[in-house]
Scaffold this active site. Structure first.
Site, PDB file in Angstrom:
ATOM      1  N   ARG A   1      49.986  48.455  28.589  1.00  0.00           N
ATOM      2  CA  ARG A   1      49.767  48.074  29.985  1.00  0.00           C
ATOM      3  C   ARG A   1      51.039  48.062  30.829  1.00  0.00           C
ATOM      4  O   ARG A   1      51.001  48.494  31.980  1.00  0.00           O
ATOM      5  CB  ARG A   1      49.051  46.723  30.068  1.00  0.00           C
ATOM      6  CG  ARG A   1      47.674  46.693  29.414  1.00  0.00           C
ATOM      7  CD  ARG A   1      46.894  47.949  29.638  1.00  0.00           C
ATOM      8  NE  ARG A   1      45.504  47.857  29.183  1.00  0.00           N
ATOM      9  CZ  ARG A   1      44.760  48.896  28.870  1.00  0.00           C
ATOM     10  NH1 ARG A   1      45.284  50.109  28.933  1.00  0.00           N
ATOM     11  NH2 ARG A   1      43.507  48.747  28.504  1.00  0.00           N
TER      12      ARG A   1
ATOM     13  N   ASP B   1      33.225  53.264  34.983  1.00  0.00           N
ATOM     14  CA  ASP B   1      33.720  52.131  35.763  1.00  0.00           C
ATOM     15  C   ASP B   1      34.763  52.553  36.787  1.00  0.00           C
ATOM     16  O   ASP B   1      34.674  52.178  37.967  1.00  0.00           O
ATOM     17  CB  ASP B   1      34.293  51.055  34.838  1.00  0.00           C
ATOM     18  CG  ASP B   1      33.209  50.357  34.027  1.00  0.00           C
ATOM     19  OD1 ASP B   1      32.025  50.690  34.202  1.00  0.00           O
ATOM     20  OD2 ASP B   1      33.556  49.484  33.209  1.00  0.00           O
TER      21      ASP B   1
ATOM     22  N   SER C   1      32.543  48.505  23.909  1.00  0.00           N
ATOM     23  CA  SER C   1      33.535  49.138  24.770  1.00  0.00           C
ATOM     24  C   SER C   1      34.762  49.460  23.937  1.00  0.00           C
ATOM     25  O   SER C   1      35.046  48.804  22.930  1.00  0.00           O
ATOM     26  CB  SER C   1      33.912  48.212  25.929  1.00  0.00           C
ATOM     27  OG  SER C   1      34.554  47.051  25.444  1.00  0.00           O
TER      28      SER C   1
ATOM     29  N   ASP D   1      43.608  42.128  30.267  1.00  0.00           N
ATOM     30  CA  ASP D   1      44.238  43.279  30.890  1.00  0.00           C
ATOM     31  C   ASP D   1      44.514  43.084  32.377  1.00  0.00           C
ATOM     32  O   ASP D   1      45.497  43.599  32.903  1.00  0.00           O
ATOM     33  CB  ASP D   1      43.383  44.533  30.674  1.00  0.00           C
ATOM     34  CG  ASP D   1      43.646  45.179  29.325  1.00  0.00           C
ATOM     35  OD1 ASP D   1      44.678  44.858  28.708  1.00  0.00           O
ATOM     36  OD2 ASP D   1      42.828  45.994  28.884  1.00  0.00           O
TER      37      ASP D   1
END
Length: 410
Positions: free
Chosen positions: A101, A21, A184, A130
């Site tokens: 994050r 990605d 994922s 996210d």
């Protein structure tokens, strides 16, 4: 969404993993924005070799490549402060993805300043949490930064289109990406998170191969493992009497947790964007650390302080989950939490056995536990007759209520 004037974007700092990605995003940014791309790959202890990310970035013509080991900063400045609060989202989730994050976002903004970039970009989709966490972090650190979120802009809205784009631009594709990926995964030193595809039906047990950080509890050793964790002011500082850095401690606890099948969680959670999602989490070291921290707090925190902490913990956890690490309210709560930890020092002994973490001992020079007061034997420090007045005063309003209710027949 409001479109960015592409002519105003000359350089972009991309949060880059080297996976399919973000490799596609890198090329897309070069094509769509005609911008120079700086890649940033953070080593947060995800357990992957990061050199391939550098090689892929070089193959894409990237001149400025940042690959940084942030493990100590991650544990010291983000994980440990969060664990001082005993933070759990919806009562069970140890916030492994959420807490990573803000650090990535902060460092991206710093790199943008260092390199003269006018924009930052991430690979989060428009359905998840996210994107919010990254972008709240970006704007908190630089209110004027331009944010490019490809998943909200492009038309590559299926795995087939992504593969076609990759093949057209000769972007390497892992063989298992050609079909439907089974799930994922996001990983860092604190946890592993698996979502999607084979895990989307919450009624079906997750297959064993999903678990990457822990042995099955059934396969864990038949003999318990005993460890001792030392704390100073609420932070773990040693294991079995050996002083270690924050990241080393978490790594060691991960090993203990892995070997004993500790830290698995199957959770249907409420995302900030409104939908429910099912995730399989593994937080081996964090699960051990939480039990140990609550154990040393039980000995050293006053009742009022402990109960107040438990009251505002869900709010603190929700702020982190929703991406508000840099908010003033999180910082206010952190100040109260850190104040509560001034005397949280001592050692905790734990028994690890087949998925379980059992607290079997705790000791502190700052202990509030008084054996003199709680003993069932004769003592000279507590007059049991004092309890009568205490009970009667606390019962007064209940007796008045009872008298009234009997009078009116309710």
């Amino acid at each position: 969404m409001a479109q960015i004037d592409k002519s105003t974007v000359n350089k972009v700092v991309l949060a880059y993993s080297g996976g399919l990605d973000t490799s596609i995003i890198l090329k897309w940014l070069q094509e769509e924005y005609e911008a120079e791309v700086v890649t940033f790959t953070a080593d947060l202890g995800q357990g992957e070799e990061l050199e391939p990310a550098r090689q892929k970035a070089e193959m894409a013509g990237i001149k400025e490549i940042y690959i940084e080991d942030l493990r100590e900063e991650f544990v010291r400045d983000y994980v440990f402060p969060m664990f001082r609060a005993n933070a759990l989202y919806e009562g069970v989730y140890l916030l492994g993805t959420s807490i990573a994050r803000p650090l990535i976002a902060k460092r991206q903004i710093e790199i943008a300043a260092e390199t003269g970039a006018d924009a930052v970009s991430h690979g989060a989709t428009g359905k998840g949490n996210d994107q919010i966490r990254f972008e709240l972090g970006y704007y908190a650190c630089n209110p004027e930064i331009k944010v490019i979120a490809p998943w909200r802009e492009w038309d590559l809205d299926s795995r087939t289109k992504l593969i076609d784009f990759a093949e057209k631009h000769q972007i390497p594709i892992a063989k298992d990406k050609r079909g439907e990926a089974p799930f994922s995964c996001d990983a860092n030193m604190l946890h592993t998170s698996s979502e999607g595809k084979a895990l989307e039906d919450p009624a079906v047990e997750a297959p064993e191969f999903v678990h990457q950080r822990t042995v099955s509890p059934e396969d864990a050793p038949d003999k318990p493992t005993i460890i001792e964790i030392g704390f100073e002011k609420g932070d773990a500082v040693s294991i079995n009497g050996v002083a270690m850095s924050p990241a080393t401690i978490l790594s060691q606890l991960n090993d203990y947790g892995r070997d004993n099948g500790i830290g698995r969680l199957d959770l249907v959670e409420n995302r900030f964007v409104g939908m429910k999602s099912r995730g399989i989490y593994e937080t081996p070291g964090g699960t051990i650390l939480l039990t140990a921290h609550r154990g040393i707090e039980s000995l050293t925190l006053d009742r009022g302080a402990a109960h107040l902490k438990d009251e505002f913990m869900p709010r603190y956890a929700e702020l982190i989950y929703n991406g508000f690490w840099f908010s003033p309210e999180r910082e206010m709560l952190q100040a109260m939490i850190d104040k509560s930890q001034e005397h949280v020092t001592g050692t905790v002994t734990l028994k690890l056995y087949k998925g379980g973490v059992h607290l079997i001992g705790r000791d502190s020079p700052n202990s509030l536990y008084s054996e003199e007061h709680v003993t069932f034997e004769e003592d000279t420090v507590y007059d049991q007759q004092d309890a009568e007045g205490f009970i009667k005063l606390n019962a007064l309003r209940l007796r008045l209520l009872g008298t009234r209710n009997r009078r009116i027949g309710s």
